[in-house]
Design a protein around this motif. Sequence first.
Motif, mmCIF file in Angstrom:
data_model
loop_
_atom_site.group_PDB
_atom_site.id
_atom_site.type_symbol
_atom_site.label_atom_id
_atom_site.label_comp_id
_atom_site.label_asym_id
_atom_site.label_seq_id
_atom_site.Cartn_x
_atom_site.Cartn_y
_atom_site.Cartn_z
ATOM 1 N N ASP A 103 0.823 -1.214 0.000
ATOM 2 C CA ASP A 103 0.000 0.000 0.000
ATOM 3 C C ASP A 103 0.857 1.264 0.000
ATOM 4 N N VAL A 104 1.558 1.509 1.116
ATOM 5 C CA VAL A 104 2.289 2.764 1.279
ATOM 6 C C VAL A 104 3.483 2.880 0.317
ATOM 7 N N PRO A 142 4.277 1.291 -2.758
ATOM 8 C CA PRO A 142 3.965 1.586 -4.167
ATOM 9 C C PRO A 142 3.330 2.955 -4.345
ATOM 10 N N ASN A 143 2.578 3.377 -3.329
ATOM 11 C CA ASN A 143 1.953 4.698 -3.394
ATOM 12 C C ASN A 143 3.028 5.790 -3.402
ATOM 13 N N THR A 144 4.031 5.633 -2.535
ATOM 14 C CA THR A 144 5.102 6.626 -2.450
ATOM 15 C C THR A 144 5.964 6.588 -3.712
ATOM 16 N N SER A 151 5.037 5.653 -6.680
ATOM 17 C CA SER A 151 4.254 6.248 -7.768
ATOM 18 C C SER A 151 4.286 7.765 -7.670
ATOM 19 N N MET A 152 4.212 8.263 -6.434
ATOM 20 C CA MET A 152 4.285 9.706 -6.245
ATOM 21 C C MET A 152 5.655 10.239 -6.673
ATOM 22 N N ILE A 168 5.677 10.606 -10.311
ATOM 23 C CA ILE A 168 5.009 11.842 -10.743
ATOM 24 C C ILE A 168 5.987 13.004 -10.628
ATOM 25 N N PHE A 222 8.707 1.190 -11.398
ATOM 26 C CA PHE A 222 8.171 2.526 -11.119
ATOM 27 C C PHE A 222 8.834 3.594 -11.979
ATOM 28 N N GLY A 245 7.486 7.060 7.150
ATOM 29 C CA GLY A 245 7.075 7.525 5.824
ATOM 30 C C GLY A 245 7.888 8.739 5.386
ATOM 31 N N GLY A 250 5.387 12.460 6.015
ATOM 32 C CA GLY A 250 4.164 12.096 5.313
ATOM 33 C C GLY A 250 2.932 12.609 6.034
ATOM 34 N N PRO A 251 1.757 12.541 5.461
ATOM 35 C CA PRO A 251 1.499 12.065 4.101
ATOM 36 C C PRO A 251 2.003 13.046 3.042
ATOM 37 N N HIS A 252 2.437 12.495 1.914
ATOM 38 C CA HIS A 252 3.108 13.317 0.916
ATOM 39 C C HIS A 252 2.191 13.764 -0.213
ATOM 40 N N ASP A 253 2.534 14.903 -0.764
ATOM 41 C CA ASP A 253 1.822 15.418 -1.923
ATOM 42 C C ASP A 253 2.880 15.876 -2.920
#
Lengths: 215, 153
Positions: free
Chosen positions: A83-84, A86-88, A90-91, A94, A133, A177, A194-197
């Motif tokens: 969860d965390v 792959p999410n990070t 992927s971010m 970006i 990634f 995180g 985190g949480p990151h944007d």
Amino acid sequence: MSKSLFTSLFLGVLLVVSIVGYSLYNQGRVSRADLDNLSATVFRTPRSIKPFELTDHTGKPFTQESLKGNWSFIFFGYTNCPDVCPNTLSMMNIMAVNFEQKQPDKQIPRFIMISVDPERDTVKQLSGYIPYFNNAFVGLTGTSSQQIDVITKQFGIPYFINKKAPTDTEYEVQHSGALLLVNPDGNLHALFSGPHDAAKIISEFNLIRYFYEQN
Amino acid sequence: MFIFRKISNILLALLFSSPIYADGIIIEEAWIREAPPISQVQAGYAIINNNRNHDVKLIAASSPAFGKIEFHKTVLENGLSKMIHQPSITILSKNHVILKPEGMHMMLFNPVKPLRAGEKVNVTFQFNDGKASSISFIVKKTLGANTHQHNHH
Ligand SMILES: [Cu+2]
């Protein structure tokens, strides 16, 4: 004759100085106070990094020296994380795409994931995971937790291997995180919690880098 | 950027097939994050609506595509990101639960084979009233799940 040449030279220099000055004024010089207002923690004195020795996902050695010459974003995770992580990652992708498209004249920062699960995260495992990634991303691991701890301990990055039994192979690794930012001198420069944007980190990083390049 | 996000939201909405009705339980936006082929764990997400007049408990999930499925909740505690195992998920009457990145999720262990974006996977949800329903999850690649907002309230 020479007087008018001098005058036009003087006026020319004056014009250049005022254009440069005006554009600097317009950009707004970044002050230390601006950096204190960021959500990132920017260290007043970047912290030097104690020697460490890890291996990257292609099998090459990676040390504190390898961090020099470019900005690096460092994240701690593990590949058995659904969860965390792959999410990070992927971010981070970006962010990398954004740097490439919006700032083509600048060097794209390095993106690194340091595994906090060296037992399962072998070089082979990382090589099947990290490039998914982004091909430019770097995965780092060691042969023991002690090797990883050289880094996590000096920066106070917590993690906990939640093994329910010595034979447990599906264990979870609870981890920080935080995203570390290392400057091109190879010193720890800032820390994002985190949480990151992605957009926020990019805009704050641009300010941090601008201030660093000014000084 | 905003317009792009709007368009991508519309595309996402189109991508998700019509909600699944199971006797007052409506499941929307059921998706599984595509993972690197080497991964032994993945996560699945969905919005579970309960239109029944009583609360409902989701007590188990299973799929021929995975060895085991658990419910987990990702929480940030004292700077540590952890996954807390949830024996069941309660969906209150006339309410919904959102399974989303870095929150409640289906933890999918040991995929039988690597799943590629676009593939559909059946997952059977077992509820506490003895009923089960089969839900089709779509595998998606996420450029960055952080930008994926559920405009759902
Ligand atoms: Cu989980």
